[in-house]
Design a protein around this motif. Structure first.
Motif, PDB file in Angstrom:
ATOM      1  N   ASN A   7       0.843  -1.208   0.000  1.00 14.13           N
ATOM      2  CA  ASN A   7       0.000   0.000   0.000  1.00 14.13           C
ATOM      3  C   ASN A   7       0.872   1.250   0.000  1.00 14.13           C
ATOM      4  O   ASN A   7       0.584   2.222  -0.711  1.00 14.13           O
TER       5      ASN A   7
ATOM      6  N   LYS B 249       2.108   1.600  -3.401  1.00 16.22           N
ATOM      7  CA  LYS B 249       1.058   1.861  -4.385  1.00 16.22           C
ATOM      8  C   LYS B 249       0.497   3.281  -4.250  1.00 16.22           C
ATOM      9  O   LYS B 249       0.352   3.997  -5.223  1.00 16.22           O
ATOM     10  N   TYR B 250       0.225   3.695  -3.008  1.00 13.67           N
ATOM     11  CA  TYR B 250      -0.476   4.973  -2.839  1.00 13.67           C
ATOM     12  C   TYR B 250       0.457   6.171  -2.709  1.00 13.67           C
ATOM     13  O   TYR B 250       0.072   7.288  -2.998  1.00 13.67           O
TER      14      TYR B 250
ATOM     15  N   ASP C 219       4.858   6.090   5.270  1.00 12.65           N
ATOM     16  CA  ASP C 219       5.165   6.524   3.901  1.00 12.65           C
ATOM     17  C   ASP C 219       5.011   8.032   3.816  1.00 12.65           C
ATOM     18  O   ASP C 219       4.586   8.678   4.765  1.00 12.65           O
TER      19      ASP C 219
ATOM     20  N   ILE D 127      -4.396   9.851   4.839  1.00  8.10           N
ATOM     21  CA  ILE D 127      -5.811   9.422   4.840  1.00  8.10           C
ATOM     22  C   ILE D 127      -6.628  10.502   5.544  1.00  8.10           C
ATOM     23  O   ILE D 127      -6.277  10.901   6.656  1.00  8.10           O
TER      24      ILE D 127
ATOM     25  N   TYR E 246     -13.678  -1.237   1.259  1.00  8.00           N
ATOM     26  CA  TYR E 246     -13.706   0.229   1.341  1.00  8.00           C
ATOM     27  C   TYR E 246     -12.464   0.800   0.670  1.00  8.00           C
ATOM     28  O   TYR E 246     -11.342   0.446   1.006  1.00  8.00           O
ATOM     29  N   ARG E 247     -12.680   1.676  -0.264  1.00  8.89           N
ATOM     30  CA  ARG E 247     -11.563   2.332  -0.956  1.00  8.89           C
ATOM     31  C   ARG E 247     -11.838   3.830  -0.967  1.00  8.89           C
ATOM     32  O   ARG E 247     -12.986   4.259  -1.058  1.00  8.89           O
ATOM     33  N   LEU E 248     -10.778   4.612  -0.874  1.00  4.93           N
ATOM     34  CA  LEU E 248     -10.983   6.062  -0.897  1.00  4.93           C
ATOM     35  C   LEU E 248     -11.463   6.482  -2.288  1.00  4.93           C
ATOM     36  O   LEU E 248     -11.037   5.901  -3.299  1.00  4.93           O
TER      37      LEU E 248
ATOM     38  N   ARG F 165     -10.751   9.003  -4.041  1.00  2.00           N
ATOM     39  CA  ARG F 165      -9.705   9.475  -4.975  1.00  2.00           C
ATOM     40  C   ARG F 165      -9.038   8.292  -5.685  1.00  2.00           C
ATOM     41  O   ARG F 165      -8.649   8.384  -6.853  1.00  2.00           O
ATOM     42  N   ASP F 166      -8.902   7.150  -4.970  1.00  4.51           N
ATOM     43  CA  ASP F 166      -8.232   6.005  -5.598  1.00  4.51           C
ATOM     44  C   ASP F 166      -9.156   5.289  -6.563  1.00  4.51           C
ATOM     45  O   ASP F 166      -8.699   4.687  -7.533  1.00  4.51           O
TER      46      ASP F 166
ATOM     47  N   GLY G  89      -6.881  -2.196  -6.940  1.00  8.62           N
ATOM     48  CA  GLY G  89      -7.028  -2.622  -5.532  1.00  8.62           C
ATOM     49  C   GLY G  89      -8.417  -3.174  -5.300  1.00  8.62           C
ATOM     50  O   GLY G  89      -9.353  -2.872  -6.051  1.00  8.62           O
ATOM     51  N   SER G  90      -8.552  -3.990  -4.276  1.00 13.01           N
ATOM     52  CA  SER G  90      -9.856  -4.624  -4.014  1.00 13.01           C
ATOM     53  C   SER G  90     -10.523  -4.069  -2.760  1.00 13.01           C
ATOM     54  O   SER G  90     -11.676  -4.361  -2.487  1.00 13.01           O
ATOM     55  N   GLY G  91      -9.782  -3.305  -1.956  1.00 15.72           N
ATOM     56  CA  GLY G  91     -10.354  -2.814  -0.688  1.00 15.72           C
ATOM     57  C   GLY G  91     -10.417  -3.916   0.357  1.00 15.72           C
ATOM     58  O   GLY G  91     -11.156  -3.805   1.342  1.00 15.72           O
TER      59      GLY G  91
ATOM     60  N   GLY H  14      -7.292  -5.584   1.484  1.00 15.14           N
ATOM     61  CA  GLY H  14      -6.001  -5.758   2.166  1.00 15.14           C
ATOM     62  C   GLY H  14      -6.032  -5.354   3.631  1.00 15.14           C
ATOM     63  O   GLY H  14      -5.639  -6.133   4.516  1.00 15.14           O
ATOM     64  N   LEU H  15      -6.515  -4.147   3.913  1.00 11.55           N
ATOM     65  CA  LEU H  15      -6.481  -3.663   5.299  1.00 11.55           C
ATOM     66  C   LEU H  15      -7.454  -4.437   6.185  1.00 11.55           C
ATOM     67  O   LEU H  15      -7.178  -4.670   7.365  1.00 11.55           O
TER      68      LEU H  15
ATOM     69  N   PHE I 182       0.905   3.409   9.256  1.00 13.01           N
ATOM     70  CA  PHE I 182       0.020   2.327   9.697  1.00 13.01           C
ATOM     71  C   PHE I 182       0.729   1.600  10.830  1.00 13.01           C
ATOM     72  O   PHE I 182       1.868   1.167  10.674  1.00 13.01           O
TER      73      PHE I 182
HETATM   74  P1  ADP Z   1      -6.711  -1.842  -1.710  1.00 14.37           P
HETATM   75  O1  ADP Z   1      -6.691  -3.170  -2.328  1.00 14.37           O
HETATM   76  O2  ADP Z   1      -7.683  -0.907  -2.340  1.00 14.37           O
HETATM   77  O3  ADP Z   1      -5.378  -1.221  -1.547  1.00 14.37           O
HETATM   78  P2  ADP Z   1      -6.781  -1.833   1.168  1.00 14.37           P
HETATM   79  O4  ADP Z   1      -7.798  -2.421   2.089  1.00 14.37           O
HETATM   80  O5  ADP Z   1      -5.410  -2.251   1.342  1.00 14.37           O
HETATM   81  O6  ADP Z   1      -7.332  -2.093  -0.265  1.00 14.37           O
HETATM   82  O7  ADP Z   1      -6.851  -0.261   1.339  1.00 14.37           O
HETATM   83  C1  ADP Z   1      -8.090   0.379   1.414  1.00 14.37           C
HETATM   84  C2  ADP Z   1      -7.994   1.813   0.907  1.00 14.37           C
HETATM   85  O8  ADP Z   1      -7.235   2.597   1.839  1.00 14.37           O
HETATM   86  C3  ADP Z   1      -7.245   1.924  -0.357  1.00 14.37           C
HETATM   87  O9  ADP Z   1      -8.102   1.716  -1.459  1.00 14.37           O
HETATM   88  C4  ADP Z   1      -6.714   3.340  -0.309  1.00 14.37           C
HETATM   89  O10 ADP Z   1      -7.745   4.205  -0.740  1.00 14.37           O
HETATM   90  C5  ADP Z   1      -6.468   3.561   1.168  1.00 14.37           C
HETATM   91  N1  ADP Z   1      -5.032   3.339   1.532  1.00 14.37           N
HETATM   92  C6  ADP Z   1      -4.494   2.205   2.009  1.00 14.37           C
HETATM   93  N2  ADP Z   1      -3.188   2.370   2.300  1.00 14.37           N
HETATM   94  C7  ADP Z   1      -2.892   3.655   2.000  1.00 14.37           C
HETATM   95  C8  ADP Z   1      -1.700   4.451   2.075  1.00 14.37           C
HETATM   96  N3  ADP Z   1      -0.530   3.971   2.508  1.00 14.37           N
HETATM   97  N4  ADP Z   1      -1.784   5.742   1.687  1.00 14.37           N
HETATM   98  C9  ADP Z   1      -2.940   6.270   1.249  1.00 14.37           C
HETATM   99  N5  ADP Z   1      -4.102   5.565   1.146  1.00 14.37           N
HETATM  100  C10 ADP Z   1      -4.070   4.279   1.510  1.00 14.37           C
END
Ligand code: ADP
Length: 719
Positions: A600, A603-604, A628, A633, A646-648, A650-651, A658-660, A662-663, A689
């Motif tokens: 993440n 990626k972000y 990072d 966020i 859940y995904r932001l 903007r992404d 991404g699938s939303g 991972g977290l 994180f």
């Molecule tokens: P994804 O597969 O979309 O990355 P995650 O559950 O890992 O799914 O993350 C959920 C959302 O949180 C992401 O879609 C992104 O919008 C936001 N996010 C996660 N990690 C970061 C980060 N390091 N910086 C900014 N936004 C993040």
């Protein structure tokens, strides 16, 4: 038999409930009478005991009218003469009741100690109907003569009884409800008779139990007055000369209500019957009543002010103490199975409170006193615990309690709890005290029911909101999964079609590229399926951890090395405390969490130059963070990003892959380890994180004393 469910309350909160209960009772009675064994839905315990007594006494269950104890007017006169004191004392009370219950369809009844009716007043039509079953002066309504009925049973078991329909043992009075309270001699305590109200079964109202009990108490108080010697040492003249018999003949069955009303209305206030003392104390009493009414109104307002059940109970205790001038008072509710819950106590002084409360709940639970309130709605009045037969004196005295008033909190389905009003000295609770307390208890019961309804409503609203959220998540899931499955599948299909295109001339390089593409998309699919499986395990709470003692620095080093290997050119900074203790974790799962966070960050933040992994520990926890320099966020989304899919915004807009999930998976793994995970902003930009895992003590090594360290500029004590 023992596992059968006894119900202590009748379900009578609405007309339909009453009808349903009445039908059920019919079946119960028939079963009892035909089989002689305990019915499948047993009656209330006090009813069952009465039915059993009736069977032993060989009462005929098919009776259609009660026997008459007397057949001549003269005999009835004698009966009434024998109960002269009782009749005289009951007169003003019955008059009051007659006014109170006017046009309600009830008749008001006075019986002697043998269950023989002395007076029946009230609605003329109802009395005419009741005359058909000999519910008339002279009728014998003892249990032995008429089977289970409120006044006969109240005499038999000495307590307040309220009955509905087929709880009556005999066929002739199955369509009635009656509520009766025994009237005791004010000095000897022996039962002198009963006060009863009877009407059609649809009129049953739970509050009548405590109300009739209070009215019976009033009769006792009147008797006490009548028995008070005059200055000359004789009983009061009004009692000496009192007699009902002169104006009533055997035709009293047909006498009209108006005549009764007239006679009873003049009751206690007949000119010439008041003593000088009475007249002198009258304005004082009136003033006190007005004052009490004002206090009561204020107390009722205060009790209803909150819809929080605990606050309401505490206010009830406080206002009871205030109203009855006590040092302390408590309120207590019954739970669904009828068990007493904890006391909510208010005290002027804290010392009093703790002494008073110590072990009191357990004591009350042990004794019959609570069941009297719960099953009968009967107020319990103990002037002096040294002479009480229902509660032991010694343990109460130890708590500084010498006299006690327990007031049932009666709602639509019966007693829901009680108010406990103690005094530290012997005290004669007057009818005014009891009535005042019962009126407050009635307000209190309504306030409690309101608070309970409010809680149910709130829970319902939360439940509906949770269902809506689940629905939203489900839609998000379907959209996300179908999109995430579809895009690699589309890419694979396109590559395969190109490979199969015989006409197309493909270079070896293109061939290689297409195959690489297929492999990449297949592993993307593979990963998504793995994530979905992990999520399912976390949801079902079956994520198995294969724990082992590991060295965290080694695990971090391996993970980071693999990460750098995969993402060439990317450097991850490490800042690990030198003395990190061994960790008892699932190494594969822990590496998975780290990997997700690193991915993440890459990626972000779209730059891997400033990714940093740090690890510290405190006395209780291991603290690991991945920081990072990305966009961070938004504060109001820091919890939401741990939800599934859940995904932001903007992404989603920029189509970052991404699938939303991972977290959500990271959170599931960390929580399965007993830890917690969260995200914070970095002051210099970007996000960090963090997750904390509880420390386990290995037998061969263990964490040393707490060492204050700094992690990303934050003291570990603040974590
Ligand atoms: P994804 O597969 O979309 O990355 P995650 O559950 O890992 O799914 O993350 C959920 C959302 O949180 C992401 O879609 C992104 O919008 C936001 N996010 C996660 N990690 C970061 C980060 N390091 N910086 C900014 N936004 C993040």
């Amino acid at each position: 038999m023992t596992n059968q469910q006894y119900s202590v309350h009748l379900s009578i909160a609405s007309s339909s409930e009453i009808e349903h209960t009445a039908l059920q009772l019919k079946t119960t009675r028939e079963e009892f009478l035909t089989t002689g064994i305990l019915p499948q839905h047993p009656p209330r315990p006090m009813i069952l005991e009465s039915w059993r007594r009736c069977r032993t006494m060989q009462v005929n269950p098919s009776l259609r009218y009660a026997p008459l104890a007397v057949t001549h007017e003269v005999q009835l006169s004698h009966l009434r003469e024998a109960s002269q004191l009782l009749m005289r004392a009951a007169r003003p009370v019955m008059s009051h009741l007659s006014d109170f219950l006017a046009d309600s369809g009830y008749v008001i009844v006075l019986s002697d100690a043998d269950g023989c009716l002395l007076e029946v007043i009230g609605d003329a039509g109802v009395r005419r109907n009741l005359a058909r079953i000999d519910f008339v002066p002279g009728g014998d309504w003892s249990e032995a003569a008429a089977g289970t009925n409120a006044l006969g049973t109240a005499i038999a078991d000495g307590h307040v009884v309220q009955l509905l329909g087929a709880e009556h043992y005999c066929s002739g009075w199955q369509d009635l409800t009656c509520t009766a309270a025994p009237i005791r001699h004010p000095l000897s305590g022996e039962i002198m008779g009963t006060l009863d109200v009877t009407g059609n079964y649809r009129l049953i109202r739970p509050f009548l139990s405590s109300f009739i009990a209070a009215m019976a108490l009033q009769v006792q108080q009147e008797m006490r007055e009548l028995l008070r010697p005059t200055r000359k040492g004789k009983f009061q003249a009004k009692f000496q000369t009192a007699s009902f018999s002169s104006s009533r003949g055997t035709s009293s069955r047909a006498s009209t209500m108006n005549a009764d009303r007239k006679r009873y209305r003049t009751g206690g206030n007949v000119p010439g019957t008041s003593t000088g003392d009475d007249l002198r104390s009258f304005p004082r009493k009136q003033k006190k009543r007005v004052h009490n009414a004002e206090l009561l109104a204020a107390a009722a307002g205060a009790i209803s002010a909150s819809l929080d059940i605990d606050v309401t109970l505490e206010k009830i205790a406080e206002k009871t103490a205030h109203l009855l001038r006590l040092e302390t008072a408590s309120a207590c509710l019954f739970d669904e199975s009828g068990e007493m819950m904890s006391l909510h106590t208010w005290s002027k002084q804290d010392g009093w409170r703790s002494k008073f409360l110590h072990g009191l709940e357990a004591l009350l639970r042990q004794y019959k006193v609570v069941s009297l309130i719960r099953e009968r709605g009967e107020p319990v009045i103990i002037d002096d615990i040294l002479t009480s037969v229902i509660l032991p004196a010694a343990p109460l005295e130890q708590r500084g309690i010498r006299s006690l008033l327990l007031l049932p909190l009666i709602a639509a389905r019966g007693a829901i709890g009680f108010i406990l009003a103690p005094k530290c000295t012997h005290y004669h609770w007057t009818v005014d005290d009891v009535l005042l307390g019962l009126t407050l208890a009635a307000h209190a019961a309504t306030a409690i029911e309101n608070a309970r309804l409010f809680t149910t409503l709130e829970q319902h609203t939360h439940h509906v909101e949770a269902l809506r959220e689940a629905d939203r998540l489900k839609s998000r899931f379907v959209t996300a999964v179908s999109h995430d499955l579809q895009s690699p599948l589309t890419a694979i299909r396109a590559s395969v079609e190109s490979l199969l295109d015989q006409d197309g001339v493909q270079s070896a390089q293109m061939h290689e590229h297409l195959l690489q593409n297929i492999a990449g998309q297949a592993s993307r699919l593979d990963r998504l399926v793995d994530e979905l499986l992990d999520l399912a395990r976390i949801e079902a709470d079956v994520l198995l951890l294969d724990r082992d003692w590991i060295e965290l620095p080694a695990l971090i080093a391996d993970t980071v090395a693999q990460f750098e290997e995969l993402h060439r050119g990317c450097r991850v900074e490490r800042d690990l405390a030198a003395d990190l203790p061994l960790q008892y974790v699932d190494p594969v799962r822990l590496a998975q969490v780290l990997w997700n966070l690193l991915e993440n960050a890459l990626k972000y933040a779209s730059s891997c130059t400033s990714i940093k992994v740090e690890a510290r520990w405190t006395r209780n926890e291991m603290l690991i963070g991945v920081a990072d320099r990305g966009p961070g966020i938004p504060a109001d989304e820091r919890e939401k990003i741990f939800q599934h899919f859940y995904r932001l915004e903007r992404d989603q807009r920029t189509h970052t892959q991404g699938s939303g999930l991972g977290l959500a998976i990271c959170q599931g793994i960390v929580q399965a380890h007993g830890g917690r995970i969260w995200v914070e902003d970095q002051p210099e930009g970007g996000s960090v994180f963090r997750f904390a895992l509880p420390l386990y003590t290995a037998s061969f090594t263990g964490p040393g004393p707490l060492e204050k360290t700094e992690l990303f500029g934050v003291s570990t004590e603040e974590w």
